[in-house]
Design a protein around this motif. Structure first.
Motif, mmCIF file in Angstrom:
data_model
loop_
_atom_site.group_PDB
_atom_site.id
_atom_site.type_symbol
_atom_site.label_atom_id
_atom_site.label_comp_id
_atom_site.label_asym_id
_atom_site.label_seq_id
_atom_site.Cartn_x
_atom_site.Cartn_y
_atom_site.Cartn_z
ATOM 1 N N LEU A 76 -38.751 -31.262 18.515
ATOM 2 C CA LEU A 76 -38.411 -30.215 19.574
ATOM 3 C C LEU A 76 -37.767 -31.102 20.618
ATOM 4 C CD1 LEU A 76 -39.185 -27.423 20.657
ATOM 5 C CD2 LEU A 76 -41.168 -28.324 21.604
ATOM 6 N N THR A 77 -38.141 -32.110 21.048
ATOM 7 C CA THR A 77 -37.500 -33.029 22.211
ATOM 8 C C THR A 77 -35.912 -33.187 21.859
ATOM 9 O OG1 THR A 77 -39.691 -34.027 22.819
ATOM 10 C CG2 THR A 77 -37.576 -35.160 23.636
ATOM 11 N N LEU A 82 -30.309 -32.310 22.520
ATOM 12 C CA LEU A 82 -28.785 -31.896 21.926
ATOM 13 C C LEU A 82 -28.383 -30.853 22.149
ATOM 14 C CD1 LEU A 82 -29.378 -33.044 17.911
ATOM 15 C CD2 LEU A 82 -28.318 -34.163 19.770
ATOM 16 N N ARG A 83 -29.232 -29.696 22.557
ATOM 17 C CA ARG A 83 -28.512 -28.485 23.109
ATOM 18 C C ARG A 83 -28.146 -28.910 24.669
ATOM 19 N NH1 ARG A 83 -32.659 -23.984 21.271
ATOM 20 N NH2 ARG A 83 -32.235 -24.071 19.030
ATOM 21 N N ALA A 84 -28.554 -30.031 25.362
ATOM 22 C CA ALA A 84 -28.589 -30.025 26.816
ATOM 23 C C ALA A 84 -27.118 -30.809 27.033
ATOM 24 C CB ALA A 84 -29.643 -30.590 27.511
ATOM 25 N N VAL A 85 -27.020 -31.776 25.992
ATOM 26 C CA VAL A 85 -25.707 -32.758 26.126
ATOM 27 C C VAL A 85 -24.611 -32.045 25.561
ATOM 28 C CG1 VAL A 85 -24.664 -34.907 25.041
ATOM 29 C CG2 VAL A 85 -27.234 -34.640 25.714
#
Length: 99
Positions: A76-77, A82-85
């Motif tokens: 989950l982390t 990966l979505r935030a970068v």
């Protein structure tokens, strides 16, 4: 050829597998140190059923219950990171590449 129906059924099967696995592991972890009443303890019977379910699903023994929540948290982390970068490519920045 796979259709939307096949894809939806596959996602539902995957979700059911993950839910059964997660709840079985969480139940075993939560009730591991319960006050056992001895022979015919209903909680012990449920724990054995959950362990049997995990073995049938291919999770091996219930000894994996210790690292399973940690692995789920790690996955989950990583997916959130990966979505935030931002993924920056020349196309995303609309850079023209000349020879």
């Amino acid at each position: 050829m796979y259709t939307k129906k096949h894809r939806t059924l596959a996602l539902l099967a995957c979700a059911a597998f993950l839910i059964v696995t997660l709840f079985s592991v969480l139940f075993i972890v939560k009730e591991a140190d319960h006050d056992c009443i001895g022979e015919g303890c209903p909680i012990c019977v449920c724990i054995r059923n959950a362990e049997h379910t995990l073995e049938q699903l291919g999770m091996g023994s219930a000894g994996m219950a210790g690292w399973m929540p940690a692995a789920a948290l790690l996955i989950l982390t990583v997916s959130c990171v990966l979505r935030a970068v931002p993924c920056e490519t020349p196309i995303s920045q609309k850079v023209r590449l000349n020879n």
